[in-house]
Design a protein around this motif. Structure first.
Motif, PDB file in Angstrom:
ATOM      1  N   THR A  44     -53.873 -26.977  29.542  1.00  9.05           N
ATOM      2  CA  THR A  44     -54.540 -25.843  30.180  1.00  9.05           C
ATOM      3  C   THR A  44     -53.530 -24.935  30.874  1.00  9.05           C
ATOM      4  O   THR A  44     -52.596 -25.404  31.520  1.00  9.05           O
ATOM      5  CB  THR A  44     -55.562 -26.345  31.214  1.00  9.05           C
ATOM      6  OG1 THR A  44     -56.464 -27.257  30.581  1.00  9.05           O
ATOM      7  CG2 THR A  44     -56.347 -25.197  31.810  1.00  9.05           C
ATOM      8  N   HIS A  45     -53.736 -23.647  30.747  1.00  8.40           N
ATOM      9  CA  HIS A  45     -52.892 -22.678  31.458  1.00  8.40           C
ATOM     10  C   HIS A  45     -53.745 -21.474  31.846  1.00  8.40           C
ATOM     11  O   HIS A  45     -54.827 -21.246  31.282  1.00  8.40           O
ATOM     12  CB  HIS A  45     -51.715 -22.226  30.571  1.00  8.40           C
ATOM     13  CG  HIS A  45     -52.135 -21.336  29.436  1.00  8.40           C
ATOM     14  ND1 HIS A  45     -51.612 -20.090  29.221  1.00  8.40           N
ATOM     15  CD2 HIS A  45     -53.050 -21.512  28.449  1.00  8.40           C
ATOM     16  CE1 HIS A  45     -52.161 -19.540  28.151  1.00  8.40           C
ATOM     17  NE2 HIS A  45     -53.038 -20.390  27.659  1.00  8.40           N
ATOM     18  N   GLY A  46     -53.268 -20.698  32.812  1.00  9.33           N
ATOM     19  CA  GLY A  46     -54.002 -19.518  33.218  1.00  9.33           C
ATOM     20  C   GLY A  46     -53.618 -19.042  34.600  1.00  9.33           C
ATOM     21  O   GLY A  46     -52.711 -19.577  35.242  1.00  9.33           O
ATOM     22  N   PHE A  47     -54.328 -18.023  35.062  1.00  6.54           N
ATOM     23  CA  PHE A  47     -54.103 -17.462  36.396  1.00  6.54           C
ATOM     24  C   PHE A  47     -55.437 -17.001  36.962  1.00  6.54           C
ATOM     25  O   PHE A  47     -56.413 -16.814  36.220  1.00  6.54           O
ATOM     26  CB  PHE A  47     -53.107 -16.298  36.337  1.00  6.54           C
ATOM     27  CG  PHE A  47     -53.568 -15.141  35.483  1.00  6.54           C
ATOM     28  CD1 PHE A  47     -54.356 -14.123  36.010  1.00  6.54           C
ATOM     29  CD2 PHE A  47     -53.220 -15.067  34.142  1.00  6.54           C
ATOM     30  CE1 PHE A  47     -54.784 -13.060  35.221  1.00  6.54           C
ATOM     31  CE2 PHE A  47     -53.642 -14.013  33.337  1.00  6.54           C
ATOM     32  CZ  PHE A  47     -54.428 -13.011  33.889  1.00  6.54           C
ATOM     33  N   GLY A  71     -50.979 -27.664  32.490  1.00  4.74           N
ATOM     34  CA  GLY A  71     -51.573 -28.885  33.012  1.00  4.74           C
ATOM     35  C   GLY A  71     -52.082 -29.753  31.877  1.00  4.74           C
ATOM     36  O   GLY A  71     -52.726 -29.269  30.940  1.00  4.74           O
ATOM     37  N   ILE A  72     -51.799 -31.045  31.951  1.00  2.00           N
ATOM     38  CA  ILE A  72     -52.160 -31.974  30.875  1.00  2.00           C
ATOM     39  C   ILE A  72     -53.323 -32.858  31.309  1.00  2.00           C
ATOM     40  O   ILE A  72     -53.282 -33.477  32.377  1.00  2.00           O
ATOM     41  CB  ILE A  72     -50.955 -32.841  30.476  1.00  2.00           C
ATOM     42  CG1 ILE A  72     -49.809 -31.943  29.982  1.00  2.00           C
ATOM     43  CG2 ILE A  72     -51.337 -33.848  29.399  1.00  2.00           C
ATOM     44  CD1 ILE A  72     -48.542 -32.698  29.663  1.00  2.00           C
ATOM     45  N   GLY A  73     -54.354 -32.920  30.480  1.00  3.02           N
ATOM     46  CA  GLY A  73     -55.505 -33.770  30.729  1.00  3.02           C
ATOM     47  C   GLY A  73     -55.870 -34.556  29.487  1.00  3.02           C
ATOM     48  O   GLY A  73     -55.014 -34.840  28.643  1.00  3.02           O
ATOM     49  N   TYR A  74     -57.149 -34.865  29.341  1.00  2.87           N
ATOM     50  CA  TYR A  74     -57.565 -35.666  28.190  1.00  2.87           C
ATOM     51  C   TYR A  74     -58.964 -35.260  27.733  1.00  2.87           C
ATOM     52  O   TYR A  74     -59.718 -34.599  28.463  1.00  2.87           O
ATOM     53  CB  TYR A  74     -57.532 -37.162  28.507  1.00  2.87           C
ATOM     54  CG  TYR A  74     -58.396 -37.566  29.679  1.00  2.87           C
ATOM     55  CD1 TYR A  74     -59.775 -37.738  29.540  1.00  2.87           C
ATOM     56  CD2 TYR A  74     -57.832 -37.785  30.935  1.00  2.87           C
ATOM     57  CE1 TYR A  74     -60.566 -38.098  30.619  1.00  2.87           C
ATOM     58  CE2 TYR A  74     -58.616 -38.160  32.014  1.00  2.87           C
ATOM     59  CZ  TYR A  74     -59.983 -38.321  31.854  1.00  2.87           C
ATOM     60  OH  TYR A  74     -60.769 -38.678  32.924  1.00  2.87           O
ATOM     61  N   SER A  75     -59.292 -35.684  26.522  1.00  3.13           N
ATOM     62  CA  SER A  75     -60.612 -35.440  25.953  1.00  3.13           C
ATOM     63  C   SER A  75     -60.959 -36.590  25.018  1.00  3.13           C
ATOM     64  O   SER A  75     -60.093 -37.086  24.282  1.00  3.13           O
ATOM     65  CB  SER A  75     -60.633 -34.117  25.167  1.00  3.13           C
ATOM     66  OG  SER A  75     -61.874 -33.917  24.524  1.00  3.13           O
ATOM     67  N   LEU A 258     -58.138 -18.106  31.530  1.00  2.00           N
ATOM     68  CA  LEU A 258     -58.041 -19.551  31.371  1.00  2.00           C
ATOM     69  C   LEU A 258     -58.078 -19.874  29.889  1.00  2.00           C
ATOM     70  O   LEU A 258     -58.991 -19.469  29.170  1.00  2.00           O
ATOM     71  CB  LEU A 258     -59.198 -20.252  32.086  1.00  2.00           C
ATOM     72  CG  LEU A 258     -59.182 -21.784  32.073  1.00  2.00           C
ATOM     73  CD1 LEU A 258     -57.969 -22.322  32.821  1.00  2.00           C
ATOM     74  CD2 LEU A 258     -60.461 -22.341  32.680  1.00  2.00           C
ATOM     75  N   GLY A 259     -57.068 -20.596  29.422  1.00  2.00           N
ATOM     76  CA  GLY A 259     -57.014 -21.021  28.032  1.00  2.00           C
ATOM     77  C   GLY A 259     -56.814 -22.517  27.953  1.00  2.00           C
ATOM     78  O   GLY A 259     -56.018 -23.088  28.710  1.00  2.00           O
ATOM     79  N   ILE A 260     -57.541 -23.166  27.059  1.00  2.00           N
ATOM     80  CA  ILE A 260     -57.482 -24.630  26.942  1.00  2.00           C
ATOM     81  C   ILE A 260     -57.212 -25.005  25.489  1.00  2.00           C
ATOM     82  O   ILE A 260     -58.029 -24.727  24.602  1.00  2.00           O
ATOM     83  CB  ILE A 260     -58.804 -25.282  27.403  1.00  2.00           C
ATOM     84  CG1 ILE A 260     -59.152 -24.857  28.828  1.00  2.00           C
ATOM     85  CG2 ILE A 260     -58.709 -26.804  27.295  1.00  2.00           C
ATOM     86  CD1 ILE A 260     -60.561 -25.228  29.250  1.00  2.00           C
ATOM     87  N   ALA A 261     -56.073 -25.623  25.253  1.00  2.00           N
ATOM     88  CA  ALA A 261     -55.759 -26.145  23.927  1.00  2.00           C
ATOM     89  C   ALA A 261     -56.031 -27.645  23.915  1.00  2.00           C
ATOM     90  O   ALA A 261     -55.796 -28.336  24.908  1.00  2.00           O
ATOM     91  CB  ALA A 261     -54.300 -25.865  23.571  1.00  2.00           C
ATOM     92  N   THR A 262     -56.523 -28.133  22.802  1.00  4.90           N
ATOM     93  CA  THR A 262     -56.794 -29.560  22.635  1.00  4.90           C
ATOM     94  C   THR A 262     -56.182 -30.037  21.322  1.00  4.90           C
ATOM     95  O   THR A 262     -56.387 -29.408  20.281  1.00  4.90           O
ATOM     96  CB  THR A 262     -58.311 -29.850  22.624  1.00  4.90           C
ATOM     97  OG1 THR A 262     -58.910 -29.332  23.817  1.00  4.90           O
ATOM     98  CG2 THR A 262     -58.567 -31.348  22.553  1.00  4.90           C
TER      99      THR A 262
END
Length: 270
Positions: A44-47, A71-75, A258-262
């Motif tokens: 995840t990245h953004g401002f 930022g690194i998370g999980y799914s 806000l952009g979220i790559a998975t």
């Protein structure tokens, strides 16, 4: 290269491969219905741009939180795919953790920060003392998500492209901030410049009484698109990119990106 630029470039590359593949391959029938599990990482990245506010009589200037890395998370979750002759429909139920890292520098009235105000030996009226702060924050949002995709298969079903809405039900949202800086001097009241040691505090963004204008929504939605490849009959590799177009905060004056790559692996159960 920024994350969203990388994802767009990869998507363009996949699209090019798809167009080429259509001229040299003929898709073979897939199973009418497929089920499986999937899991992977979120990036995840953004401002965020927060407009000026007034809290407890103290004016808070507009704040621009800048991106501070990825930022690194999980799914992880379950998926089902219904294949038709020319397209497929895929629905999922997943549990996700998204981490957004930001930083900012700002000057605020001392009364706008309850921790700083409580640290003073005496209380002061709004407007008499202000603090210059450098703030590093990490926002964490956990959700149950239900994406629904429509897509197409190529290369005998090995290559897939899809797009659709992702319905996001927020389960947890909090921000942890680490602030340091100084309380600026005010000679009219005899207050000297005072350094502020680094302090860390966590705020529940679902609690309107503590989050105030930063309260997040219980439900939102995103537009999500991506591509997948199946190197083996039972294995899927997917890369996706989501844009939460439904917004995150209840205060619609808060803007940003806000952009979220998975990136995930999926295993077909049957």
């Amino acid at each position: 290269m920024k994350l969203y630029q990388l994802v767009i470039s990869l998507s363009f590359l996949v699209s090019t491969l798809v167009c080429s593949a259509q001229t040299v391959t003929t898709s073979t029938p897939a199973k009418p219905l497929e089920f499986g599990v999937r899991g992977g990482g979120t990036f995840t990245h953004g401002f965020t741009k927060i407009p000026a506010q007034t809290v407890d009589g103290a004016d808070i200037p507009a704040v621009e939180n800048k991106s501070n890395g990825i930022g690194i998370g999980y799914s992880g979750g379950l998926w089902a795919r219904k294949n038709f002759s020319n397209f497929f429909l895929q629905a999922e139920v997943t549990y996700n953790r998204y981490v957004l890292k930001q930083k900012t520098g700002t000057t605020v009235d001392i009364n706008a920060n309850q921790t700083l105000a409580n640290a003073l030996p005496v209380s002061v009226q709004p407007g008499l003392l202000n603090a210059t702060l450098n703030v590093v924050s990490e926002s964490v949002l956990e959700s149950v998500s239900v994406p629904i995709f429509v897509g197409k298969r190529w290369m005998d079903g090995k290559l897939r492209g899809s797009v659709g809405p992702n319905f996001i039900f927020v389960q947890k949202a909090q921000v942890t901030r680490t602030a340091s800086g100084q309380i600026n001097a005010n000679s009219s009241i005899g207050f000297p410049q005072t350094p502020i040691p680094a302090t860390t505090a966590t705020t529940d963004l679902r609690n309107k009484y503590v989050a105030q204008y930063l309260e997040v929504k219980d439900f939102t939605y995103a537009l999500e698109f991506g591509a997948g490849y199946s190197p083996l009959s039972f294995l899927d590799v997917d890369i996706r990119y989501a844009l939460p177009v439904g917004g995150i905060y209840k205060d619609t004056k808060i803007t940003g990106f806000l952009g979220i790559a998975t990136v995930s692996l999926g295993f077909k159960v049957f």
